[in-house]
Design an enzyme around this catalytic site. Structure first.
Site, PDB file in Angstrom:
ATOM      1  CB  ALA A 255      11.761   5.344  -5.770  1.00  0.00           C
ATOM      2  CD  GLU A 257       6.672   0.659  -9.777  1.00  0.00           C
ATOM      3  OE1 GLU A 257       6.243   0.351 -10.897  1.00  0.00           O
ATOM      4  OE2 GLU A 257       7.635   1.435  -9.600  1.00  0.00           O
ATOM      5  CG  ASN A 258      10.563  -3.521  -5.606  1.00  0.00           C
ATOM      6  OD1 ASN A 258      10.672  -3.892  -6.753  1.00  0.00           O
ATOM      7  ND2 ASN A 258      11.485  -2.791  -4.986  1.00  0.00           N
ATOM      8  CG  HIS A 290       5.983   8.351  -8.662  1.00  0.00           C
ATOM      9  ND1 HIS A 290       5.846   9.069  -9.831  1.00  0.00           N
ATOM     10  CD2 HIS A 290       6.324   7.092  -9.054  1.00  0.00           C
ATOM     11  CE1 HIS A 290       6.080   8.289 -10.866  1.00  0.00           C
ATOM     12  NE2 HIS A 290       6.372   7.073 -10.424  1.00  0.00           N
ATOM     13  CD  GLU A 291       8.320   4.790  -6.786  1.00  0.00           C
ATOM     14  OE1 GLU A 291       7.893   3.654  -7.104  1.00  0.00           O
ATOM     15  OE2 GLU A 291       8.831   5.575  -7.609  1.00  0.00           O
ATOM     16  CG  HIS A 294       3.969   2.955  -9.127  1.00  0.00           C
ATOM     17  ND1 HIS A 294       3.413   2.791 -10.373  1.00  0.00           N
ATOM     18  CD2 HIS A 294       5.062   3.741  -9.310  1.00  0.00           C
ATOM     19  CE1 HIS A 294       4.135   3.454 -11.259  1.00  0.00           C
ATOM     20  NE2 HIS A 294       5.140   4.042 -10.654  1.00  0.00           N
ATOM     21  CD  GLU A 313       6.237   4.233 -13.972  1.00  0.00           C
ATOM     22  OE1 GLU A 313       6.210   5.171 -13.153  1.00  0.00           O
ATOM     23  OE2 GLU A 313       6.703   3.118 -13.692  1.00  0.00           O
TER      24      GLU A 313
END
Length: 827
Positions: A255, A257-258, A290-291, A294, A313
């Site tokens: 994936a 994280e934009n 996780h994303e 971010h 990260e």
């Protein structure tokens, strides 16, 4: 002298999904504190048609130079300028098939090939889509426009501001200005997208390809919950007006994280009832968490240089598990963290050739097969160590201060340590410098001298070498007394040696209580190890400690300090074990030994482990229970495959029965489908292969396709192994080619042929995405190279003289090969 900084990018894209090109113009506003005569920008694989500078409200044409080697565009200004400078660049690019930059991703709809176009920019691929200052510290705002066909949907980081029909029949989609952010977080995409909006939080939506939004609800709901948790825990509201979770068919990573437009592999966002396993469900939640982490760590506060990438990260990894544990405490998520993250980090960092968490920065990619276990896994494990040392409340308060102090800006490691020191009054700065700025990790040797424990530290590596290194190690020791009671004591080992007095009635001691510390422990007193073994037998230690003792002991086997026989003898203390964490660690270790050791040891290991595995399966059940823990499903799947490899006829019968159900269209539990196919492949014939092939081609469900690809790597028959190897190159899509390769590289019956396959097909394999190519090397070389080590080393010595491709992963793979050869020879 102060550098030029970007302020704003106004970019209009005109993508062509037929010819896979795009025309674009970028208007970039910059601030030049000093007088400058040229503007340096990064570009890659885009053709520049013209450059202009805005001077007195007029566009003035500028000459320019392109240096393809440096990936640089230098715009020559008509005269020296300072202050606000605006340049306009007209250019053209290619919508590539590299899963990097602005790229295309294909799918089939109504028997027709279709495409979407999306972006993937981390770390340094924004320059493939627009001229820019492609460095995380060069933050700016972005105004994105896209001219697309009227029937298509355009997406970017911000909500749509307006849509206008153009004279050519297309529509111009204009998006709101973004917050100040780094280039690698920019996203735009176009295609036949459909979306589902969360009913409780309209900011959150899942975006899918046509006909797939019915699989979105689980990811959508957890995305909203993870966002709520993050806002409350970090004490800062999510700063954008929307949060899209976008499922992409072709994606090299898990994936990305934009900001406001997170992209995922389909199997890591979409949940397919009766197909997605419990582990698949949990993985979806982990990756979403996780994303979303971010959006604060990396997006709101960005590393000032790539060397600080761990600040992104490591935290996202840690909270990926932490958020899941918050909502699903019965999933034993932190036990899985130890198995998935800490184990792999210790293994990677035990090589002589390793790197610090704080990797020296640069212009290009630093996340690869060599560094990812350090940045993600080791970094996350060190955060667990910090939280254990300063406490949960101080950890949270320190993070809130760090985010608040640096929001919309950039930060370095010391900014985080300062926040932790301020809230905890502990010497976090000096401690963490030893963990973040130097490579490797320590081993702590423990010797009992009368009523004193003498702790000594030095760097741990599998292969012998002397290092002049030391760490500031927070240590928790469990003391066990002859009256049956126990207590913990803490100390800080900040020198090479430290004595600690213990009570005279101490009968056993366990260093690194609950495995919160990132280090190995070696007990010099065999009586203490035996006393701890008895506590394992009667479940007198926590699951983390039962796991940690055997995990450390196996590390000493790989190092050559303990024999395989002694390790197997110690495992007798686990005969009544039924907990996931210690058992999955043991199965991993025995699996590696079976693949590495010679024929006599293979027979000994399989004969010793097979009946034990069958006994464990009898206890936990061959069939998944309705209310069982996720970890039991994970353990069962692992045991079934390994027991089959060790020759279990019971498992073969069990799998054959369920595969017959699959063939007839009868339901098979989603937690069994993959391991059933693996076992059937092991004894399967051409008909089994053909069934896999037909099912793979017909399925539109990524989770199912991945299960089949794993099974394709599990054949025993040489002809079918060769057929599977050909299948990788001819049929498997680029994003997934590495899946069956990794399965074959760990299949004892395929291992012998993998090196020859790699060398014979090198030109084709080198075309894999760089990250996936690295994984091919890392999976094949350490074991498949054992029977031809001189040839393998000579090949790569020549290879690395010709190219820098995958140099880091080749080096670590050759070291792992040496470790395996040494372990075999010493036993």
């Amino acid at each position: 002298m102060q550098e030029i900084t970007p302020l704003n990018y106004k970019i209009r894209f005109q993508p062509d999904l037929v010819n896979f090109t795009f025309a674009a113009c970028a208007e970039i506003s910059l601030d030049a504190p000093n007088w400058v005569k040229e503007i340096p920008l990064n570009i890659l694989e885009i053709a520049i048609w013209s450059c202009n500078v805005l001077e007195k409200n007029k566009r003035v044409k500028c000459p320019f130079l392109v240096n393809t080697q440096k990936e640089e565009l230098r715009i020559q200004l008509p005269e020296a300028m300072t202050g606000n400078i605006t340049v306009r660049i007209d250019y053209q690019g290619h919508i590539n098939d590299k899963m990097a930059g602005f790229y295309r991703s294909g799918y089939i709809r109504r028997k027709k090939q279709k495409y979407i176009a999306v972006t993937q920019f981390q770390e340094s691929d924004a320059r493939r889509a627009f001229p820019c200052m492609d460095h995380p510290a060069k933050k700016a705002t972005f105004d994105i426009e896209m001219d697309v066909e009227k029937n298509l949907v355009a997406i970017s980081n911000s909500p749509i501001k307006s849509e206008t029909i153009l004279d050519n029949g297309k529509k111009r989609v204009t998006f709101d200005r973004t917050p100040k952010m780094s280039t690698y977080l920019v996203f735009f995409g176009v295609g036949e997208f459909q979306s589902v909006i969360d009913p409780n939080d309209p900011r959150v939506r899942v975006v899918t390809l046509p006909a797939k939004k019915k699989y979105a609800p689980l990811g959508l709901k957890f995305g909203r919950k993870a966002l709520e948790f993050s806002e409350e825990y970090y004490g800062i509201s999510y700063p954008l007006a929307k949060l899209d979770l976008i499922a992409i068919p072709d994606f090299a990573f898990g994936a990305m994280e934009n900001w406001g437009a997170i992209t995922f592999r389909e199997n890591l966002l979409l949940y397919y009832p009766k197909i997605t396993s419990k582990s698949g469900h949990q993985r979806i939640c982990e990756v979403i968490a996780h994303e979303i982490a971010h959006q604060w760590f990396g997006n709101l506060v960005t590393p000032s240089d790539w060397k600080y990438l761990w600040l992104n990260e490591s935290f996202a990894t840690y909270f990926g598990y932490g958020v899941v544990d918050h909502f699903y405490p019965k999933w034993d998520t932190w036990e899985q963290f130890l198995h998935d993250m800490t184990t792999s980090a210790l293994s990677r960092d035990a090589l002589r050739e390793t790197t610090a968490i704080e990797i020296p920065g640069g212009e290009h990619v630093v996340i690869n097969t060599s560094t990812a276990p350090i940045i993600y896994n080791k970094g996350g494990s060190i955060l667990r160590q910090i939280e254990g040392y300063i406490g949960k409340d101080n950890f949270r308060k320190g993070l809130q201060d760090y985010l608040s102090n640096h929001k919309y800006g950039c930060a370095a490691s010391h900014h985080l340590w300062e926040c932790f020191e301020n809230v905890s009054n502990q010497p976090i700065g000096s401690m963490m410098k030893s963990w973040i700025e130097q490579p490797g990790f320590p081993m702590v040797e423990v010797e009992k001298v009368e009523q004193t424990l003498v702790l000594k530290q030095k760097r741990f590596t599998y292969l012998p070498k002397d290092f002049d290194q030391k760490w500031v190690i927070p240590i928790i020791i469990s003391l066990f007394f002859d009256n049956g009671k126990s207590r913990q004591m803490t100390t800080l080992l900040d020198n090479t040696q430290k004595p600690i007095d213990i009570p005279p009635d101490t009968v056993a001691y366990k260093v690194n209580d609950r495995q919160t510390g990132f280090y190995r422990v070696k007990y010099q007193d065999p009586k203490n190890l035996e006393a701890l073994g008895r506590r394992i037998s009667n479940q007198g230690l926590s699951t983390e400690d039962r796991w940690g003792l055997q995990n450390d002991l196996y590390a000493w086997v790989k190092r050559g300090d303990v024999s395989v026989n002694d390790y197997l003898q110690f495992l007798s203390h686990y005969r009544e074990e039924t907990a996931y964490l210690p058992l999955t660690g043991i199965v991993d270790s025995l699996s590696e030994l079976y693949r590495v050791m010679d024929a006599d040891y293979k027979e000994k290991i399989s004969g010793w482990a097979r009946p034990w595995y069958e006994d464990i399966l009898e206890k936990i059940g061959y069939e998944p229970g309705k209310s069982e823990k996720n970890t039991m499903s994970l353990l069962r799947e692992q045991l079934i495959w390994e027991a089959a490899l060790f020759g279990s006829t019971r498992i073969n019968e069990f799998a054959g029965h369920h595969f017959s159900a699959l063939l007839s269209g009868a339901p098979v539990h989603s937690d069994l489908i993959r391991c059933v196919m693996q076992v059937v492949a092991l004894t399967g014939d051409a008909q089994v292969f053909d069934w896999f092939d037909g099912r793979f081609r017909a399925s539109e469900i990524e989770h199912e396709r991945l299960n089949i690809l794993v099974a394709l790597g599990c054949f025993k028959d040489e002809t079918l192994i060769k057929k599977s190897q050909d299948y990788v190159l001819e049929t498997v899509p680029a994003r997934n080619k590495v899946i069956p390769v990794m399965a074959m590289a760990s299949n004892p019956y395929a291992i012998a042929s993998m090196w020859g396959w790699y060398v014979s097909n090198l030109q084709e394999i080198e075309k894999f995405h760089p990250l996936l190519y690295e994984r091919v090397i890392a999976s094949i070389v350490p074991v498949a190279g054992m029977e031809r080590a001189e040839e393998v080393n000579a090949f790569f010595e020549d290879y690395m003289q010709k190219t820098d491709t995958a140099k880091d992963v080749i080096t670590l793979s050759l070291e792992r090969l040496e470790i395996n050869l040494r372990m075999r020879s010493t036993n």
